[in-house]
Design a protein around this motif. Structure first.
Motif, mmCIF file in Angstrom:
data_model
loop_
_atom_site.group_PDB
_atom_site.id
_atom_site.type_symbol
_atom_site.label_atom_id
_atom_site.label_comp_id
_atom_site.label_asym_id
_atom_site.label_seq_id
_atom_site.Cartn_x
_atom_site.Cartn_y
_atom_site.Cartn_z
ATOM 1 N N ARG A 172 2.627 -4.434 17.540
ATOM 2 C CA ARG A 172 3.157 -5.231 19.144
ATOM 3 C C ARG A 172 2.052 -6.226 19.811
ATOM 4 N N GLN A 173 0.732 -5.867 19.335
ATOM 5 C CA GLN A 173 -0.405 -6.663 19.928
ATOM 6 C C GLN A 173 -0.327 -8.016 19.239
ATOM 7 N N TYR A 174 -0.043 -8.177 17.907
ATOM 8 C CA TYR A 174 -0.018 -9.547 17.297
ATOM 9 C C TYR A 174 1.410 -9.959 17.028
ATOM 10 N N ASN A 175 2.254 -9.614 17.681
ATOM 11 C CA ASN A 175 3.686 -10.128 17.530
ATOM 12 C C ASN A 175 4.221 -10.346 16.027
ATOM 13 N N ILE A 176 3.810 -8.939 15.290
ATOM 14 C CA ILE A 176 4.453 -8.815 14.043
ATOM 15 C C ILE A 176 5.575 -8.043 13.850
ATOM 16 N N ASN A 177 6.483 -8.557 13.248
ATOM 17 C CA ASN A 177 7.870 -7.798 12.725
ATOM 18 C C ASN A 177 7.479 -6.603 12.234
ATOM 19 N N TYR A 178 7.969 -5.380 12.806
ATOM 20 C CA TYR A 178 7.802 -4.044 12.177
ATOM 21 C C TYR A 178 9.117 -3.439 11.893
ATOM 22 N N ILE A 179 9.199 -3.427 10.497
ATOM 23 C CA ILE A 179 10.529 -3.033 10.165
ATOM 24 C C ILE A 179 10.682 -1.733 9.219
ATOM 25 N N GLU A 180 11.245 -0.692 9.592
ATOM 26 C CA GLU A 180 11.373 0.449 8.818
ATOM 27 C C GLU A 180 12.753 0.590 7.990
ATOM 28 N N ASN A 181 12.639 0.758 6.528
ATOM 29 C CA ASN A 181 13.835 0.980 5.711
ATOM 30 C C ASN A 181 13.797 2.284 5.337
ATOM 31 N N HIS A 182 14.948 3.114 5.440
ATOM 32 C CA HIS A 182 15.255 4.251 4.806
ATOM 33 C C HIS A 182 15.908 4.182 3.867
ATOM 34 N N HIS A 183 15.570 4.577 2.642
ATOM 35 C CA HIS A 183 16.159 4.677 1.276
ATOM 36 C C HIS A 183 16.444 5.915 0.872
ATOM 37 N N ILE B 187 0.869 -1.201 -0.063
ATOM 38 C CA ILE B 187 -0.055 0.066 -0.052
ATOM 39 C C ILE B 187 0.818 1.263 0.015
ATOM 40 N N VAL B 188 0.587 2.113 -0.926
ATOM 41 C CA VAL B 188 1.444 3.522 -0.852
ATOM 42 C C VAL B 188 0.624 4.507 0.001
ATOM 43 N N GLU B 189 1.824 5.045 0.721
ATOM 44 C CA GLU B 189 1.401 5.885 1.811
ATOM 45 C C GLU B 189 0.851 7.195 1.371
ATOM 46 N N ASN B 190 -0.290 7.449 1.874
ATOM 47 C CA ASN B 190 -0.845 8.764 1.718
ATOM 48 C C ASN B 190 -1.387 9.695 2.949
ATOM 49 N N GLY B 191 -1.987 10.615 2.939
ATOM 50 C CA GLY B 191 -2.134 11.349 4.001
ATOM 51 C C GLY B 191 -2.621 10.590 5.299
ATOM 52 N N GLN B 192 -3.599 9.785 4.923
ATOM 53 C CA GLN B 192 -4.478 9.042 5.918
ATOM 54 C C GLN B 192 -3.493 7.921 6.569
ATOM 55 N N LEU B 193 -2.592 7.161 5.895
ATOM 56 C CA LEU B 193 -1.687 6.337 6.423
ATOM 57 C C LEU B 193 -0.663 7.054 7.242
ATOM 58 N N GLN B 194 -0.207 8.240 6.904
ATOM 59 C CA GLN B 194 0.694 9.000 7.893
ATOM 60 C C GLN B 194 0.226 9.428 9.320
ATOM 61 N N GLN B 195 -1.229 9.375 9.143
ATOM 62 C CA GLN B 195 -1.991 9.644 10.451
ATOM 63 C C GLN B 195 -1.846 8.408 11.380
ATOM 64 N N ILE B 196 -2.139 7.358 10.845
ATOM 65 C CA ILE B 196 -2.358 6.039 11.544
ATOM 66 C C ILE B 196 -1.107 5.213 11.598
ATOM 67 N N ARG B 197 0.007 5.704 11.629
ATOM 68 C CA ARG B 197 1.256 4.935 11.499
ATOM 69 C C ARG B 197 1.391 4.472 12.863
ATOM 70 N N GLY B 198 1.245 5.157 13.801
ATOM 71 C CA GLY B 198 1.161 4.639 15.186
ATOM 72 C C GLY B 198 0.375 3.398 15.514
ATOM 73 N N THR B 199 -0.629 3.469 14.931
ATOM 74 C CA THR B 199 -1.841 2.348 14.874
ATOM 75 C C THR B 199 -1.135 0.972 14.323
ATOM 76 N N PHE B 200 -0.283 1.188 13.173
ATOM 77 C CA PHE B 200 0.415 0.003 13.022
ATOM 78 C C PHE B 200 1.351 -0.561 13.793
ATOM 79 N N LEU B 201 1.961 0.433 14.391
ATOM 80 C CA LEU B 201 2.917 -0.063 15.538
ATOM 81 C C LEU B 201 2.314 -0.701 16.721
ATOM 82 N N SER B 202 1.178 -0.417 17.255
ATOM 83 C CA SER B 202 0.619 -0.924 18.265
ATOM 84 C C SER B 202 -0.057 -2.245 17.729
ATOM 85 N N ILE B 203 -0.460 -2.226 16.513
ATOM 86 C CA ILE B 203 -0.944 -3.399 16.060
ATOM 87 C C ILE B 203 0.077 -4.529 15.961
#
Length: 181
Positions: A169-180, A151-167
């Motif tokens: 943690r909640q479901y033990n999903i690896n969250y990886i940030e790659n800076h290019h 999914i390409v990030e847009n304004g809505q996804l920028q606002q819910i980025r913290g929600t992805f982090l909490s999800i």
């Protein structure tokens, strides 16, 4: 003998008017339709794919070409071609309202035309957030079976980025940030 405005002039003027209002419809029709039909209180975000906007533009282009074609020459062949263009426009308009991506408490639901797929958080292994200096940022969700959803990030996804982090943690999903760069 004054017969009034010719049909050719009327069709050309209508085609120009349609051309002028097309950008408004291209932007607002998918937005309004999705926000009124697909939105639900349980949704974290409702994303409208770019193809919806493109298909509305294609539908209007078909109508404009049909009007210009009939203004140019009115024969049986051009009427048949005009009819095909109207049918093409109707199909494009209908298909432009059938795609969406919904991020919910239970997972991600994607609908591309008539194909609905649900990806549940319990079945995910990775959420990869790719940050690009010059290009659009993307989220890639990887399932247990190796299937990915990007999914390409847009304004809505920028606002819910913290929600992805909490999800994650909640479901033990690896969250990886790659800076290019």
């Amino acid at each position: 003998m004054n017969r009034g405005t010719s049909p050719q002039i009327k069709m050309i003027v209508f085609a120009i008017a349609l051309l002028l209002i097309t950008p408004l419809f291209v932007f607002f029709v998918p937005l309004f339709y999705s926000q009124t039909v697909y939105i639900h209180v349980d949704h974290i975000a409702l994303l409208i794919p770019m193809r919806n906007f493109v298909l509305v533009g294609v539908g209007f282009a078909c109508l404009i070409v049909m009007l210009l074609l009939l203004a140019w020459k009115r024969q049986l062949a051009t009427y048949m071609l005009g009819g095909l263009l109207v049918v093409g426009a109707i199909i494009a308009f209908l298909q432009s309202q059938t795609s969406y991506i919904v991020i919910q408490e239970s997972g991600i639901e994607t609908k591309m035309y008539s194909d609905v797929k649900n990806y549940y958080w319990e079945e995910m292994t990775d959420i990869v957030y790719d940050v690009y200096a010059t290009d659009a940022n993307t989220y890639t969700f990887t399932m247990n079976d190796g299937e990915t959803v990007e999914i390409v990030e847009n304004g809505q996804l920028q606002q819910i980025r913290g929600t992805f982090l909490s999800i994650a943690r909640q479901y033990n999903i690896n969250y990886i940030e790659n800076h290019h760069d």
